[in-house]
Design an enzyme around this catalytic site. Structure first.
Site, PDB file in Angstrom:
ATOM      1  N   CYS A  55      -0.518   0.275 -10.364  1.00  0.00           N
ATOM      2  CA  CYS A  55       0.672   0.278 -11.228  1.00  0.00           C
ATOM      3  C   CYS A  55       0.394  -0.440 -12.532  1.00  0.00           C
ATOM      4  O   CYS A  55       1.204  -0.394 -13.445  1.00  0.00           O
ATOM      5  CB  CYS A  55       1.848  -0.355 -10.500  1.00  0.00           C
ATOM      6  SG  CYS A  55       1.532  -2.062 -10.090  1.00  0.00           S
TER       7      CYS A  55
ATOM      8  N   PHE B 176       0.717   3.515  -0.841  1.00  0.00           N
ATOM      9  CA  PHE B 176      -0.660   3.564  -0.314  1.00  0.00           C
ATOM     10  C   PHE B 176      -1.632   2.727  -1.134  1.00  0.00           C
ATOM     11  O   PHE B 176      -2.694   2.349  -0.637  1.00  0.00           O
ATOM     12  CB  PHE B 176      -1.167   5.025  -0.268  1.00  0.00           C
ATOM     13  CG  PHE B 176      -1.635   5.535  -1.606  1.00  0.00           C
ATOM     14  CD1 PHE B 176      -2.908   5.248  -2.072  1.00  0.00           C
ATOM     15  CD2 PHE B 176      -0.795   6.282  -2.433  1.00  0.00           C
ATOM     16  CE1 PHE B 176      -3.343   5.700  -3.320  1.00  0.00           C
ATOM     17  CE2 PHE B 176      -1.208   6.726  -3.675  1.00  0.00           C
ATOM     18  CZ  PHE B 176      -2.482   6.429  -4.123  1.00  0.00           C
TER      19      PHE B 176
ATOM     20  N   GLU C 174       2.259   6.186   5.100  1.00  0.00           N
ATOM     21  CA  GLU C 174       1.616   6.941   6.178  1.00  0.00           C
ATOM     22  C   GLU C 174       0.160   7.275   5.826  1.00  0.00           C
ATOM     23  O   GLU C 174      -0.623   7.652   6.682  1.00  0.00           O
ATOM     24  CB  GLU C 174       2.424   8.212   6.506  1.00  0.00           C
ATOM     25  CG  GLU C 174       2.545   9.247   5.401  1.00  0.00           C
ATOM     26  CD  GLU C 174       3.536   8.858   4.285  1.00  0.00           C
ATOM     27  OE1 GLU C 174       4.057   7.735   4.301  1.00  0.00           O
ATOM     28  OE2 GLU C 174       3.736   9.700   3.389  1.00  0.00           O
TER      29      GLU C 174
ATOM     30  N   THR D 153       8.716   0.786  -9.290  1.00  0.00           N
ATOM     31  CA  THR D 153       8.313   2.197  -9.279  1.00  0.00           C
ATOM     32  C   THR D 153       7.086   2.439 -10.155  1.00  0.00           C
ATOM     33  O   THR D 153       6.230   1.575 -10.274  1.00  0.00           O
ATOM     34  CB  THR D 153       9.503   3.071  -9.702  1.00  0.00           C
ATOM     35  OG1 THR D 153       9.723   2.867 -11.086  1.00  0.00           O
ATOM     36  CG2 THR D 153      10.770   2.736  -8.938  1.00  0.00           C
TER      37      THR D 153
ATOM     38  N   LYS E 261       7.794  -0.384   6.793  1.00  0.00           N
ATOM     39  CA  LYS E 261       7.294   0.980   6.918  1.00  0.00           C
ATOM     40  C   LYS E 261       6.194   1.162   5.888  1.00  0.00           C
ATOM     41  O   LYS E 261       6.455   1.406   4.707  1.00  0.00           O
ATOM     42  CB  LYS E 261       8.433   1.977   6.666  1.00  0.00           C
ATOM     43  CG  LYS E 261       8.071   3.380   7.101  1.00  0.00           C
ATOM     44  CD  LYS E 261       8.599   4.435   6.191  1.00  0.00           C
ATOM     45  CE  LYS E 261       7.903   4.524   4.887  1.00  0.00           C
ATOM     46  NZ  LYS E 261       6.486   4.906   4.911  1.00  0.00           N
TER      47      LYS E 261
HETATM   48  N1  LIG Z   1       5.711  -1.112  -9.944  1.00  0.00           N
HETATM   49  C1  LIG Z   1       4.845  -1.645  -9.103  1.00  0.00           C
HETATM   50  O1  LIG Z   1       4.707  -2.843  -9.004  1.00  0.00           O
HETATM   51  C2  LIG Z   1       4.018  -0.745  -8.252  1.00  0.00           C
HETATM   52  C3  LIG Z   1       3.034  -1.282  -7.413  1.00  0.00           C
HETATM   53  C4  LIG Z   1       2.268  -0.416  -6.622  1.00  0.00           C
HETATM   54  C5  LIG Z   1       2.494   0.952  -6.701  1.00  0.00           C
HETATM   55  N2  LIG Z   1       3.457   1.433  -7.521  1.00  0.00           N
HETATM   56  C6  LIG Z   1       3.681   2.868  -7.654  1.00  0.00           C
HETATM   57  O2  LIG Z   1       3.545   3.496  -6.383  1.00  0.00           O
HETATM   58  C7  LIG Z   1       3.102   4.844  -6.576  1.00  0.00           C
HETATM   59  C8  LIG Z   1       1.936   5.146  -5.679  1.00  0.00           C
HETATM   60  O3  LIG Z   1       2.252   4.986  -4.330  1.00  0.00           O
HETATM   61  P1  LIG Z   1       2.676   6.196  -3.367  1.00  0.00           P
HETATM   62  O4  LIG Z   1       2.024   7.452  -3.832  1.00  0.00           O
HETATM   63  O5  LIG Z   1       2.461   5.730  -1.991  1.00  0.00           O
HETATM   64  O6  LIG Z   1       4.226   6.291  -3.691  1.00  0.00           O
HETATM   65  P2  LIG Z   1       5.329   7.174  -2.925  1.00  0.00           P
HETATM   66  O7  LIG Z   1       6.570   7.038  -3.715  1.00  0.00           O
HETATM   67  O8  LIG Z   1       4.825   8.520  -2.615  1.00  0.00           O
HETATM   68  O9  LIG Z   1       5.492   6.427  -1.511  1.00  0.00           O
HETATM   69  C9  LIG Z   1       6.007   5.111  -1.450  1.00  0.00           C
HETATM   70  C10 LIG Z   1       6.695   4.943  -0.104  1.00  0.00           C
HETATM   71  O10 LIG Z   1       7.803   5.851  -0.028  1.00  0.00           O
HETATM   72  C11 LIG Z   1       7.650   6.729   1.079  1.00  0.00           C
HETATM   73  N3  LIG Z   1       8.071   8.066   0.669  1.00  0.00           N
HETATM   74  C12 LIG Z   1       7.301   9.057   0.125  1.00  0.00           C
HETATM   75  N4  LIG Z   1       8.037  10.142  -0.135  1.00  0.00           N
HETATM   76  C13 LIG Z   1       9.299   9.847   0.236  1.00  0.00           C
HETATM   77  C14 LIG Z   1      10.527  10.564   0.201  1.00  0.00           C
HETATM   78  N5  LIG Z   1      10.599  11.803  -0.252  1.00  0.00           N
HETATM   79  N6  LIG Z   1      11.626   9.936   0.654  1.00  0.00           N
HETATM   80  C15 LIG Z   1      11.586   8.684   1.112  1.00  0.00           C
HETATM   81  N7  LIG Z   1      10.445   7.962   1.178  1.00  0.00           N
HETATM   82  C16 LIG Z   1       9.313   8.519   0.729  1.00  0.00           C
HETATM   83  C17 LIG Z   1       6.183   6.689   1.449  1.00  0.00           C
HETATM   84  O11 LIG Z   1       6.024   6.953   2.814  1.00  0.00           O
HETATM   85  C18 LIG Z   1       5.786   5.266   1.071  1.00  0.00           C
HETATM   86  O12 LIG Z   1       6.047   4.368   2.112  1.00  0.00           O
HETATM   87  C19 LIG Z   1       2.756   4.944  -8.053  1.00  0.00           C
HETATM   88  O13 LIG Z   1       3.822   5.580  -8.709  1.00  0.00           O
HETATM   89  C20 LIG Z   1       2.626   3.497  -8.499  1.00  0.00           C
HETATM   90  O14 LIG Z   1       2.882   3.263  -9.863  1.00  0.00           O
HETATM   91  C21 LIG Z   1       4.215   0.618  -8.281  1.00  0.00           C
END
Ligand SMILES: NC(=O)c1ccc[n+]([C@@H]2O[C@H](COP(=O)([O-])OP(=O)(O)OC[C@H]3O[C@@H](n4cnc5c(N)ncnc54)[C@H](O)[C@@H]3O)[C@@H](O)[C@H]2O)c1
Length: 486
Positions: free
Chosen positions: A284, A152, A179, A251, A176
């Site tokens: 991140c 997000f 959401e 991540t 994807k």
């Molecule tokens: N390392 C990087 O370059 C970078 C860049 C941007 C964001 N991030 C990380 O992203 C995170 C923030 O984003 P977020 O809250 O949307 O992350 P999230 O892990 O909750 O969601 C990421 C994606 O995975 C999906 N998802 C969520 N729960 C899931 C599950 N149980 N099973 C399968 N898919 C699932 C979501 O719908 C979304 O599309 C932070 O940890 C941030 O550090 C990392």
């Protein structure tokens, strides 16, 4: 579901209603208002999107590289004509300030430009004389359908790390988006249509666990690019590789910013404030931990806290806002819970983000805790909010040791003008993205982007030439031409 618009899947160039019975609210985090509903697409819809993309690949995978590049240059032009609308949409559904959103849009455009440019240059290598009269060529080919799963916090930049490069390399895509921020992808699809994207090249479904499992398990999907939190990224990597896919998963992060005695505080202060509280700490590359050298600690903290108190909090749509809301009520509450956890563990609250915040929306004020140790959860966990843990260190060596103890080693920053300190930092810090006299080094399309340790799972990074390599596989042809007989 009257009154609120319901988003549709985008499959084979058409917007189609989802047959799901599960929907989530898309919420403006600055007001709490529901602005749309997003379907959690069914597995069958994901399978259909993958099948359509596989069909489209039969044509797109054979297109010339200049043609692929030109399509992306057209997209770049359309994006340039819509920058303000894109930025406003990001702010509406994500909450970040317009200044942050505008910066994000620029980075998305740069990624498009980079993918369009690089594809004509790096689709192979040749060694003319590998042995007597022997020529070796490495040809790069697209791999097929690519699944993209995005978070997000960067609804524009992160998808643009993925799909332009995948498409430039000759692949087709099922994406994807989160959401929580799906509206931006809807707008991007409109713009890809304006740019002339053929049907089936880019397909969009929504949802979380079930649809992600669909992407990871569908045999037509050959590679998966994920960006999100560490637990989900770990799962995506494990499940995807179990199903024999190429996976890259960027991540979570717990970035350390080191401030040394010789730091120029006039220069450093706005950068560190931006790193800590920009995008409400939901980056991140956020400066989540400050390790400050003993000799400058008191002066630094006095200024840092004073300036943090003056940060303007509010709806990101207001141009004067610096700090917008966090994404959801749960994230706000979770951050408040971490303040309590910090207190219980012995940290001191210097600035409390529960105070002086707007009543509506999901706001957290700048939060600063001192006397933090590496045993505390507030140091260990990625809080992903405008929440800074501060640790006093005796020198650079201790600061680097503290940072290297953490498993979420995405980035790290150093504020110093001493060449030896800068070199020591660069050589000894275990992290992927480093900032020297910068609070947050922004991802640059022309260079790889990813962290170390548990911040990244996979082999080939996003962006740079690695991006193209991830989305292609190779044929190495060794040929002997017998020219000696000429
Ligand atoms: N390392 C990087 O370059 C970078 C860049 C941007 C964001 N991030 C990380 O992203 C995170 C923030 O984003 P977020 O809250 O949307 O992350 P999230 O892990 O909750 O969601 C990421 C994606 O995975 C999906 N998802 C969520 N729960 C899931 C599950 N149980 N099973 C399968 N898919 C699932 C979501 O719908 C979304 O599309 C932070 O940890 C941030 O550090 C990392």
């Amino acid at each position: 579901m009257t009154g609120v618009r319901v988003l549709k899947n985008y499959i084979n160039g058409e917007w189609v209603d989802s047959q799901t019975d599960t929907f989530e609210d898309v919420v403006n985090p600055a007001t709490g208002e529901v602005i749309a509903k997003v379907p959690l697409s069914t597995r069958a819809e994901l399978d259909e999107a993958a099948a359509v993309a596989a069909e489209a690949f039969k044509v797109w995978g054979k297109e010339s590289t200049p043609k692929r590049g030109r399509l992306l240059f057209r997209l770049q032009n359309v994006l340039l004509e819509n920058t303000e609308e894109l930025a406003r949409l990001i702010t509406l559904e994500n909450g970040k300030s317009l200044a942050d959103a505008r910066g994000e849009v620029q980075r998305g455009i740069e990624n498009t430009e980079h993918a369009a440019s690089i594809v004509n240059l790096y689709m192979g290598d040749t060694i003319a004389n590998a042995a007597s009269d022997v020529e070796v060529s490495n040809y790069r080919y697209p791999i097929g359908v690519v699944g993209c799963i995005t978070p997000f916090n960067f609804p524009m930049m992160v998808p643009f790390w993925m799909f332009p490069m995948a498409i430039a390399a000759g692949n087709t895509v099922v994406i994807k988006p989160s959401e929580k921020t799906p509206l931006l992808m809807e707008k991007i699809v409109d713009l890809t249509e304006q740019a002339g994207f053929p049907k089936g090249l880019l397909n969009v479904v929504y949802g979380a666990h079930d649809v992600v499992n669909g992407i990871l398990q569908n045999p037509l999907v050959k590679a998966v690019s994920f960006v999100g939190s560490e637990p989900v990224g770990r799962y995506v990597y494990q499940e995807g590789t179990k199903h024999m896919k190429r996976v890259q998963a960027l991540t979570g992060a717990k970035n350390h910013t080191i401030v040394l005695n010789d730091a120029d505080l006039d220069d450093a202060m706005p950068k560190i404030l931006g790193g800590a509280f920009g995008s409400a700490g939901q980056r991140c590359m956020a400066a989540a931990v400050l390790t400050v050298e003993d000799g400058i600690y008191d002066e630094f903290m006095a200024r840092f806290v004073e300036e943090a108190k003056n940060i303007v909090i509010g709806d990101g749509m207001d141009d004067s806002t610096f700090l917008g809301p966090v994404i959801r009520k749960e994230n706000q509450q979770r951050t408040f819970d971490y303040i309590e956890k910090g207190i219980a563990a012995g940290a001191t609250v210097t600035l409390d983000g529960r105070e002086n915040i707007p009543e509506n929306g999901f706001f957290v004020g700048p939060t600063i805790l001192e006397n933090v140790t590496v045993e505390m959860d507030i140091w260990k966990d990625e809080i992903f909010a405008p929440f800074v843990s501060v640790i006093r260190v005796k020198d650079l060596r201790e600061a680097v040791d503290v940072a290297n103890t953490h498993e979420l080693a995405n980035g790290a920053c150093l504020f110093s003008n001493d060449a030896r300190s800068i070199r020591y930092f660069r050589e000894n810090i275990d992290a992927g993205m480093l900032g020297i006299n910068l609070g947050v080094p922004a991802p640059i399309a022309w260079f790889p982007f990813s962290g170390w340790k548990n911040s990244f799972y996979g082999d080939l990074h996003t962006n740079g030439k690695d991006g193209l390599n991830f989305y292609t596989h190779t044929k190495v042809v060794t040929a002997q031409y017998n020219t000696k007989s000429f």
